[in-house]
Design an enzyme around this catalytic site. Structure first.
Site, PDB file in Angstrom:
ATOM      1  N   ASN A 115     -18.225   2.879  -2.951  1.00  0.00           N
ATOM      2  CA  ASN A 115     -18.301   3.628  -1.231  1.00  0.00           C
ATOM      3  C   ASN A 115     -18.185   5.022  -1.865  1.00  0.00           C
ATOM      4  O   ASN A 115     -17.068   5.220  -2.510  1.00  0.00           O
ATOM      5  CB  ASN A 115     -16.671   3.009  -0.821  1.00  0.00           C
ATOM      6  N   TRP A 116     -18.251   5.956  -2.207  1.00  0.00           N
ATOM      7  CA  TRP A 116     -18.994   7.308  -2.851  1.00  0.00           C
ATOM      8  C   TRP A 116     -17.867   8.670  -1.759  1.00  0.00           C
ATOM      9  O   TRP A 116     -17.585   9.421  -2.088  1.00  0.00           O
ATOM     10  CB  TRP A 116     -20.009   8.045  -2.656  1.00  0.00           C
ATOM     11  N   LYS A 117     -17.549   7.519  -0.637  1.00  0.00           N
ATOM     12  CA  LYS A 117     -16.145   8.496  -0.286  1.00  0.00           C
ATOM     13  C   LYS A 117     -16.550   9.997   0.056  1.00  0.00           C
ATOM     14  O   LYS A 117     -18.106  10.018   0.740  1.00  0.00           O
ATOM     15  CB  LYS A 117     -15.004   8.595  -1.021  1.00  0.00           C
ATOM     16  N   HIS A 127     -12.190   1.121   6.764  1.00  0.00           N
ATOM     17  CA  HIS A 127     -11.414   1.268   4.967  1.00  0.00           C
ATOM     18  C   HIS A 127      -9.957   2.286   5.836  1.00  0.00           C
ATOM     19  O   HIS A 127      -9.783   2.603   7.140  1.00  0.00           O
ATOM     20  CB  HIS A 127     -12.243   2.030   4.802  1.00  0.00           C
ATOM     21  N   GLU A 164      -8.497   4.225   4.205  1.00  0.00           N
ATOM     22  CA  GLU A 164      -8.200   5.727   5.003  1.00  0.00           C
ATOM     23  C   GLU A 164      -8.758   6.131   6.079  1.00  0.00           C
ATOM     24  O   GLU A 164      -8.061   6.667   6.901  1.00  0.00           O
ATOM     25  CB  GLU A 164      -9.343   6.335   3.884  1.00  0.00           C
ATOM     26  N   GLU A 208      -7.996  -5.470   0.189  1.00  0.00           N
ATOM     27  CA  GLU A 208      -8.351  -3.487  -0.581  1.00  0.00           C
ATOM     28  C   GLU A 208      -7.111  -3.430  -0.237  1.00  0.00           C
ATOM     29  O   GLU A 208      -6.632  -2.984   1.088  1.00  0.00           O
ATOM     30  CB  GLU A 208      -8.999  -2.643  -0.067  1.00  0.00           C
ATOM     31  N   GLY A 254      -7.287   3.772  -5.415  1.00  0.00           N
ATOM     32  CA  GLY A 254      -7.443   5.359  -5.991  1.00  0.00           C
ATOM     33  C   GLY A 254      -6.147   6.012  -6.987  1.00  0.00           C
ATOM     34  O   GLY A 254      -5.692   6.998  -7.167  1.00  0.00           O
ATOM     35  N   SER A 291      -8.883   0.221  -7.374  1.00  0.00           N
ATOM     36  CA  SER A 291      -9.039   0.644  -8.801  1.00  0.00           C
ATOM     37  C   SER A 291      -9.601  -0.591  -9.585  1.00  0.00           C
ATOM     38  O   SER A 291      -9.272  -0.603 -10.756  1.00  0.00           O
ATOM     39  CB  SER A 291      -7.478   0.881  -9.227  1.00  0.00           C
ATOM     40  N   GLY A 323     -14.717   2.792  -5.836  1.00  0.00           N
ATOM     41  CA  GLY A 323     -14.106   3.620  -5.177  1.00  0.00           C
ATOM     42  C   GLY A 323     -14.923   4.551  -6.433  1.00  0.00           C
ATOM     43  O   GLY A 323     -16.203   4.917  -6.949  1.00  0.00           O
ATOM     44  N   GLY A 324     -14.084   5.280  -7.134  1.00  0.00           N
ATOM     45  CA  GLY A 324     -13.883   6.206  -8.233  1.00  0.00           C
ATOM     46  C   GLY A 324     -15.021   5.807  -9.108  1.00  0.00           C
ATOM     47  O   GLY A 324     -15.750   6.799  -9.747  1.00  0.00           O
TER      48      GLY A 324
HETATM   49  P1  PGA Z   1     -10.570   3.063  -5.938  1.00  0.00           P
HETATM   50  O1  PGA Z   1     -11.402   3.072  -4.152  1.00  0.00           O
HETATM   51  O2  PGA Z   1     -12.045   2.137  -6.741  1.00  0.00           O
HETATM   52  O3  PGA Z   1     -10.863   4.560  -6.244  1.00  0.00           O
HETATM   53  O4  PGA Z   1      -9.780   2.686  -5.861  1.00  0.00           O
HETATM   54  C1  PGA Z   1     -11.637   1.171  -4.058  1.00  0.00           C
HETATM   55  C2  PGA Z   1     -11.858   2.046  -2.438  1.00  0.00           C
HETATM   56  O5  PGA Z   1     -11.845   2.944  -1.514  1.00  0.00           O
HETATM   57  O6  PGA Z   1     -12.423   1.371  -1.247  1.00  0.00           O
END
Ligand code: PGA
Length: 255
Positions: free
Chosen positions: A11-13, A97, A99, A169, A175, A214, A235-236
């Site tokens: 997930n590149w956001k 998600h 967010e 999640e 993050g 994470s 994500g990251g």
């Molecule tokens: P993260 O994000 O790996 O940077 O914690 C995961 C996500 O939000 O899907």
């Protein structure tokens, strides 16, 4: 990890660009990895470019979106429809998600509508759910997740999980660099499968449940040893091709 084909989703956001897309599609060429499904969900303006680069580079990457409208079309400024996703060859979409839920106010009912819209239009939805720090402290983790799953079941039936994916999640792990431990994640994944089994045992056994929060190239292998973890939503670490590759290789080794 059980016998279901692992799915490693990035997930590149609101990150990445066209050159990162070229890099990923080259690194993940057809020889790179097999036995698992690899997915990248870039920002929507780059989906078409990713689809094209996947073809050009004979890449194994599946193409997905980070969000979709629950509406078919019309006066919904800024939204993106399932028809549009289909036209640019996106085959997965992340829905709900944390967010989107926290920043954009998406409710379990709205997320369920998005889930159904995707499924009805041959796009595999990845339903995200997880508790905040406070909810964990208040012992509400299972309630939060059951609410999100039940919203989908109520709208579109348990059968809809035959062709969907779930991502656990925990919000406190996203993050933050503070992943859930493999045991903590497994306990929730087991709960998710048991909750689905109350409706239909076969569907529960067949659904892929990803862990997200994470995940990185160091902790992935231990997470993938857990019985009910069928991959990751990253994500990251999905923005760095060699880290993402290591996570994918860890999933492959767990088979
Ligand atoms: P993260 O994000 O790996 O940077 O914690 C995961 C996500 O939000 O899907």
């Amino acid at each position: 990890m059980s016998q279901l084909t692992p799915l490693i989703a990035g997930n590149w956001k609101m990150n990445g660009n066209k050159s990162l897309i070229s890099e990923f599609t080259q690194v993940f060429n057809s020889q790179a990895i097999d036995g698992i499904d690899v997915l990248i969900c870039p920002p929507s303006v780059y989906i078409e470019s990713l689809s094209q680069q996947v073809i050009n580079n004979n890449s194994v990457i599946n193409v997905g979106a980070q969000n979709v409208s629950e509406q078919m079309s019309g006066a919904f400024t800024g939204e993106i429809s399932v028809d549009m996703l289909n036209e640019v060859n996106a085959t997965f979409v992340i829905v709900g998600h944390s967010e989107r839920r926290a920043i954009f106010g998406e409710t379990p009912e709205l997320v369920a509508e998005k889930y159904k819209m995707a499924l009805d239009n041959n796009i595999t939805p990845i339903l995200c759910s997880g508790e905040t720090d406070q909810e964990r402290e208040d012992d509400k983790t299972f309630d939060v997740i059951a609410t999100d799953i039940d919203a989908v079941v109520n709208l579109t039936g348990i059968e809809s999980f035959k062709n969907g994916v779930i991502a656990y999640e925990p919000v406190w792990a996203i993050g933050t660099g503070k992943s859930a431990t493999p045991e903590q994640a497994q306990a929730v994944h087991h709960f998710i499968r048991s909750h689905l089994a109350k409706y239909d045992a076969e569907v529960a056994q067949g659904v892929r449940i990803l862990y997200g929060g994470s995940v990185n190239e160091k902790n992935a292998a231990e997470l993938f040893k857990q019985n009910d973890i069928n991959g990751a939503l990253v994500g990251g670490a999905s923005l760095v091709s060699d880290k993402f590759m290591t996570i994918c290789q860890n999933a492959q080794s767990s088979l």
